[in-house]
Design a protein around this motif. Structure first.
Motif, PDB file in Angstrom:
ATOM      1  N   VAL A   1      38.405  44.765  30.664  1.00 49.63           N
ATOM      2  CA  VAL A   1      39.780  45.134  31.019  1.00 49.63           C
ATOM      3  C   VAL A   1      40.664  43.896  31.050  1.00 49.63           C
ATOM      4  CG1 VAL A   1      41.247  46.090  32.848  1.00 49.63           C
ATOM      5  CG2 VAL A   1      39.112  47.259  32.223  1.00 49.63           C
ATOM      6  N   TRP A   2      40.182  42.819  31.657  1.00 46.49           N
ATOM      7  CA  TRP A   2      40.959  41.567  31.719  1.00 46.49           C
ATOM      8  C   TRP A   2      41.274  41.060  30.312  1.00 46.49           C
ATOM      9  CZ3 TRP A   2      43.096  38.615  35.636  1.00 46.49           C
ATOM     10  CH2 TRP A   2      43.518  37.326  35.280  1.00 46.49           C
ATOM     11  N   ALA A   3      40.292  41.122  29.425  1.00 45.40           N
ATOM     12  CA  ALA A   3      40.509  40.654  28.044  1.00 45.40           C
ATOM     13  C   ALA A   3      41.606  41.469  27.354  1.00 45.40           C
ATOM     14  CB  ALA A   3      39.204  40.746  27.248  1.00 45.40           C
ATOM     15  N   ARG A   4      41.731  42.728  27.713  1.00 47.37           N
ATOM     16  CA  ARG A   4      42.747  43.580  27.098  1.00 47.37           C
ATOM     17  C   ARG A   4      44.137  43.350  27.664  1.00 47.37           C
ATOM     18  NH1 ARG A   4      39.298  49.139  26.521  1.00 47.37           N
ATOM     19  NH2 ARG A   4      38.021  48.350  24.833  1.00 47.37           N
ATOM     20  N   ILE A   5      44.246  43.097  28.976  1.00 47.08           N
ATOM     21  CA  ILE A   5      45.573  43.015  29.587  1.00 47.08           C
ATOM     22  C   ILE A   5      45.930  41.629  30.111  1.00 47.08           C
ATOM     23  CG2 ILE A   5      45.580  45.460  30.157  1.00 47.08           C
ATOM     24  CD1 ILE A   5      45.099  44.632  33.101  1.00 47.08           C
ATOM     25  N   GLY A   6      44.917  40.761  30.303  1.00 48.04           N
ATOM     26  CA  GLY A   6      45.170  39.383  30.706  1.00 48.04           C
ATOM     27  C   GLY A   6      45.710  39.187  32.108  1.00 48.04           C
ATOM     28  N   ARG A   7      45.469  40.165  32.974  1.00 54.86           N
ATOM     29  CA  ARG A   7      45.930  40.022  34.360  1.00 54.86           C
ATOM     30  C   ARG A   7      45.158  40.969  35.262  1.00 54.86           C
ATOM     31  NH1 ARG A   7      50.569  43.866  35.471  1.00 54.86           N
ATOM     32  NH2 ARG A   7      50.665  45.158  33.626  1.00 54.86           N
ATOM     33  N   ASP A   8      45.446  40.888  36.540  1.00 51.82           N
ATOM     34  CA  ASP A   8      44.786  41.709  37.549  1.00 51.82           C
ATOM     35  C   ASP A   8      45.062  43.188  37.276  1.00 51.82           C
ATOM     36  OD1 ASP A   8      43.780  42.917  39.838  1.00 51.82           O
ATOM     37  OD2 ASP A   8      44.756  41.535  41.228  1.00 51.82           O
ATOM     38  N   ALA A   9      44.024  43.931  36.975  1.00 58.09           N
ATOM     39  CA  ALA A   9      44.178  45.344  36.646  1.00 58.09           C
ATOM     40  C   ALA A   9      44.643  46.175  37.831  1.00 58.09           C
ATOM     41  CB  ALA A   9      42.857  45.892  36.109  1.00 58.09           C
ATOM     42  N   ALA A  10      44.453  45.694  39.040  1.00 62.48           N
ATOM     43  CA  ALA A  10      44.894  46.440  40.213  1.00 62.48           C
ATOM     44  C   ALA A  10      46.413  46.540  40.292  1.00 62.48           C
ATOM     45  CB  ALA A  10      44.346  45.799  41.481  1.00 62.48           C
ATOM     46  N   LEU A  11      47.103  45.716  39.504  1.00 60.82           N
ATOM     47  CA  LEU A  11      48.565  45.765  39.491  1.00 60.82           C
ATOM     48  C   LEU A  11      49.099  46.872  38.582  1.00 60.82           C
ATOM     49  CD1 LEU A  11      49.212  41.927  39.280  1.00 60.82           C
ATOM     50  CD2 LEU A  11      49.218  43.374  41.331  1.00 60.82           C
ATOM     51  N   LEU A  12      48.214  47.497  37.832  1.00 60.92           N
ATOM     52  CA  LEU A  12      48.608  48.580  36.928  1.00 60.92           C
ATOM     53  C   LEU A  12      48.789  49.893  37.686  1.00 60.92           C
ATOM     54  CD1 LEU A  12      46.003  47.946  34.089  1.00 60.92           C
ATOM     55  CD2 LEU A  12      48.435  47.338  34.043  1.00 60.92           C
ATOM     56  N   ASP A  13      49.468  50.823  37.051  1.00 61.10           N
ATOM     57  CA  ASP A  13      49.524  52.186  37.558  1.00 61.10           C
ATOM     58  C   ASP A  13      48.071  52.682  37.657  1.00 61.10           C
ATOM     59  OD1 ASP A  13      49.406  55.236  36.487  1.00 61.10           O
ATOM     60  OD2 ASP A  13      51.183  54.902  37.742  1.00 61.10           O
ATOM     61  N   PRO A  14      47.693  53.325  38.760  1.00 60.87           N
ATOM     62  CA  PRO A  14      46.291  53.755  38.926  1.00 60.87           C
ATOM     63  C   PRO A  14      45.745  54.593  37.772  1.00 60.87           C
ATOM     64  CG  PRO A  14      47.459  53.956  41.003  1.00 60.87           C
ATOM     65  CD  PRO A  14      48.497  53.604  39.953  1.00 60.87           C
ATOM     66  N   ALA A  15      46.549  55.459  37.197  1.00 63.07           N
ATOM     67  CA  ALA A  15      46.079  56.292  36.087  1.00 63.07           C
ATOM     68  C   ALA A  15      45.787  55.444  34.852  1.00 63.07           C
ATOM     69  CB  ALA A  15      47.100  57.378  35.757  1.00 63.07           C
ATOM     70  N   VAL A  16      46.630  54.449  34.598  1.00 60.95           N
ATOM     71  CA  VAL A  16      46.424  53.542  33.465  1.00 60.95           C
ATOM     72  C   VAL A  16      45.154  52.722  33.689  1.00 60.95           C
ATOM     73  CG1 VAL A  16      47.366  51.543  32.225  1.00 60.95           C
ATOM     74  CG2 VAL A  16      48.868  53.442  32.889  1.00 60.95           C
ATOM     75  N   TYR A  17      44.980  52.225  34.908  1.00 57.65           N
ATOM     76  CA  TYR A  17      43.800  51.436  35.252  1.00 57.65           C
ATOM     77  C   TYR A  17      42.525  52.264  35.061  1.00 57.65           C
ATOM     78  CZ  TYR A  17      40.728  48.457  38.117  1.00 57.65           C
ATOM     79  OH  TYR A  17      39.701  47.659  38.580  1.00 57.65           O
ATOM     80  N   GLU A  18      42.529  53.510  35.527  1.00 62.89           N
ATOM     81  CA  GLU A  18      41.351  54.362  35.376  1.00 62.89           C
ATOM     82  C   GLU A  18      41.038  54.621  33.904  1.00 62.89           C
ATOM     83  OE1 GLU A  18      39.078  55.213  37.658  1.00 62.89           O
ATOM     84  OE2 GLU A  18      40.287  53.942  38.972  1.00 62.89           O
ATOM     85  N   ARG A  19      42.076  54.823  33.091  1.00 60.63           N
ATOM     86  CA  ARG A  19      41.868  55.035  31.654  1.00 60.63           C
ATOM     87  C   ARG A  19      41.252  53.796  31.014  1.00 60.63           C
ATOM     88  NH1 ARG A  19      44.614  53.390  27.592  1.00 60.63           N
ATOM     89  NH2 ARG A  19      46.531  53.007  28.725  1.00 60.63           N
TER      90      ARG A  19
END
Length: 173
Positions: free
Chosen positions: A50-68
């Motif tokens: 996930v980090w490689a895809r977005i380059g930042r803390d995934a917890a900062l994403l919308d929860p639905a996006v993070y789960e996907r």
């Protein structure tokens, strides 16, 4: 605990051995998994994908996006695990395995490929986890997804403790 004391009998030489790291955020799964990686295991980590895809803390994403994203990463790593099992490579899966059904699914996959699994449960009490996460939450890297105290308490209450599943328990303090 010093690195040499972390699972000293797992040296990365057993073909097809899969170590399933099981525990809550802050319990030391990634620390243990990285120690095994240095001994020759291939480490699979959803957080790192996930980090490689977005380059930042995934917890900062919308929860639905993070789960996907987590679901996509898990599917990708599942396919990689199949390839590694077929090649008889030693693997450590750096994942919470908080549900029994998930643990059973991974164990069945390993066994279908004629390989062996080890379930390593890193157990820590809630105050220990909270203390560790207070430190970890200040970092910014693939293995430090921010987890709030409230979220950790929910995870703690929902965690399906492995009992009688062939688990090896390591107490964390």
């Amino acid at each position: 605990m010093r690195e040499a004391e972390l699972l000293p009998d797992l040296d990365g030489t057993e073909p097809g051995l899969v170590v399933l790291m099981c525990g809550l955020p802050g319990s030391g799964k990634s620390t243990c998994a990285k120690a095994l990686e240095r001994r020759g295991f291939v480490r699979l980590s959803i957080d790192e994908v996930v980090w490689a895809r977005i380059g930042r803390d995934a917890a900062l994403l919308d929860p639905a996006v993070y789960e996907r994203l987590k679901a996509e990463a898990e599917e990708e790593l599942w396919q990689e695990l199949v390839r590694l099992l077929e090649a008889r490579r030693p693997v450590v899966v750096d994942y919470s395995f908080w549900r029994r059904s998930t643990r059973e699914r991974y164990k069945a996959l390993v066994e279908r490929h004629g390989c062996r699994w080890e379930l390593v449960r890193l157990r820590a009490e809630l105050p220990v986890l909270l203390r560790r996460l207070a430190v970890r939450n200040r970092r910014e890297d693939a293995n430090s997804v921010t987890v709030s105290a409230e979220t950790l308490r929910r995870y703690f209450d929902a965690f399906e403790e492995p009992v009688g599943e062939g688990e090896r328990v390591i107490r964390q303090y």
